[in-house]
Design an enzyme around this catalytic site. Sequence first.
Site, PDB file in Angstrom:
ATOM      1  N   HIS A 186      43.369  45.283  40.932  1.00  0.00           N
ATOM      2  CA  HIS A 186      43.074  43.934  41.445  1.00  0.00           C
ATOM      3  C   HIS A 186      41.628  43.505  41.142  1.00  0.00           C
ATOM      4  O   HIS A 186      41.131  42.551  41.757  1.00  0.00           O
ATOM      5  CB  HIS A 186      43.290  43.883  42.958  1.00  0.00           C
ATOM      6  CG  HIS A 186      44.724  43.994  43.368  1.00  0.00           C
ATOM      7  ND1 HIS A 186      45.638  42.978  43.174  1.00  0.00           N
ATOM      8  CD2 HIS A 186      45.421  45.010  43.949  1.00  0.00           C
ATOM      9  CE1 HIS A 186      46.832  43.347  43.623  1.00  0.00           C
ATOM     10  NE2 HIS A 186      46.715  44.587  44.099  1.00  0.00           N
ATOM     11  N   HIS A 233      44.512  53.281  45.817  1.00  0.00           N
ATOM     12  CA  HIS A 233      45.565  52.325  45.433  1.00  0.00           C
ATOM     13  C   HIS A 233      46.789  52.367  46.336  1.00  0.00           C
ATOM     14  O   HIS A 233      47.403  51.338  46.569  1.00  0.00           O
ATOM     15  CB  HIS A 233      45.995  52.525  43.969  1.00  0.00           C
ATOM     16  CG  HIS A 233      47.106  51.614  43.515  1.00  0.00           C
ATOM     17  ND1 HIS A 233      46.911  50.264  43.316  1.00  0.00           N
ATOM     18  CD2 HIS A 233      48.412  51.852  43.223  1.00  0.00           C
ATOM     19  CE1 HIS A 233      48.055  49.722  42.902  1.00  0.00           C
ATOM     20  NE2 HIS A 233      48.979  50.658  42.843  1.00  0.00           N
ATOM     21  N   GLU A 271      38.751  46.863  46.156  1.00  0.00           N
ATOM     22  CA  GLU A 271      39.656  46.011  45.363  1.00  0.00           C
ATOM     23  C   GLU A 271      40.524  45.065  46.179  1.00  0.00           C
ATOM     24  O   GLU A 271      41.097  44.144  45.632  1.00  0.00           O
ATOM     25  CB  GLU A 271      40.544  46.866  44.455  1.00  0.00           C
ATOM     26  CG  GLU A 271      41.641  47.582  45.197  1.00  0.00           C
ATOM     27  CD  GLU A 271      42.928  47.736  44.380  1.00  0.00           C
ATOM     28  OE1 GLU A 271      42.978  47.286  43.233  1.00  0.00           O
ATOM     29  OE2 GLU A 271      43.885  48.309  44.922  1.00  0.00           O
ATOM     30  N   ASN A 272      40.628  45.311  47.508  1.00  0.00           N
ATOM     31  CA  ASN A 272      41.464  44.432  48.339  1.00  0.00           C
ATOM     32  C   ASN A 272      40.667  43.775  49.461  1.00  0.00           C
ATOM     33  O   ASN A 272      41.244  43.284  50.431  1.00  0.00           O
ATOM     34  CB  ASN A 272      42.616  45.229  48.974  1.00  0.00           C
ATOM     35  CG  ASN A 272      43.442  45.973  47.962  1.00  0.00           C
ATOM     36  OD1 ASN A 272      43.382  47.192  47.880  1.00  0.00           O
ATOM     37  ND2 ASN A 272      44.198  45.254  47.151  1.00  0.00           N
TER      38      ASN A 272
HETATM   39 FE   LIG Z   1      45.231  48.952  43.404  1.00  0.00          FE
HETATM   40 FE   LIG Z   2      44.398  48.822  46.883  1.00  0.00          FE
END
Ligand SMILES: [Fe+2]
Ligand SMILES: [Fe+2]
Length: 296
Positions: free
Chosen positions: A93, A204, A64-65
Amino acid sequence: MISRWQATDCSFRWMIGRTTRNTDPMKILFLGDVMGRAGRTAIVNHLPRLRTAWKLDFVVVNGENATSGMGLSADHAKLLLDAGADVVTLGDHAFDQKDMLSFIEKENRIIRPMNYSKAAPGVGARVFNAPGGRKVHVAQVLGQVFMKRPFDDPFSALDSVLRQYPMGGQVSASLIDVHCEATSEKMAAGHFCDGRASIVVGTHTHVPTSDAMILPGGTAYQTDAGMCGDYNSVIGMDKVEPLRRFITGMPKARFTPAADEATLSGLYVETDNMTGKATRVEMVRQGGRLSQTGPE
Ligand SMILES: [Fe+2]
Ligand SMILES: [Fe+2]
């Protein structure tokens, strides 16, 4: 009275079962949030070697990043998959990079949270093929505590998907990525799924927790897998701007991912093919600044 056709059918199914039964444990690696270029580089440099060295059957990576710390572009998703990820999960995200809105419809190896939004493209759970004819179920949920926007109840989403794909049935293993801010919510999700999923692993928060364990019902669990990123940072971002904001309360620049060597962080789990339960769990930290550990 049993007919000849039925007898033949039963024998045939028995033979199929005998020939496809795999008694080796399933070796699964989960890697936490890939953070920017440093995280992508570490995946490309190390994952192919780890797949071979640890004889991995299945690899799930949270992406997600991976693109500038904000979301996952189609090109970077392809890069993670080409490097050896069987499945890439996302998070809050998920759609920060706009091309993911269409790419997730074409690439079924990407999973977004089940409870993201009813209008979101893609799916939050799917069954994938693993070596030896085995099947692995992968799902992701978002938490509700301290998240920036409200999401639907993750527990009812988990209950429904685990009823749909019970272990010991058509799936050999089931992995749940719980994407939450609060450690309490992730631990509650672990216990809620205990005995119904092979692995519940948190993502996360980008810092690995030292609580990898097998819960009483047989589910491997870790509150947070940590990130695949540069730990000389503030949760993966270059530390100058976050420090300025904490100290002065005033932003001056954008956040940018820290760029030095990343540590691959995650969880290695072995599971029993028949029951789906975890038989071994080891924390993974490879390369970069963190103390090193793994299944070897
Ligand atoms: Fe996240
Ligand atoms: Fe993350």
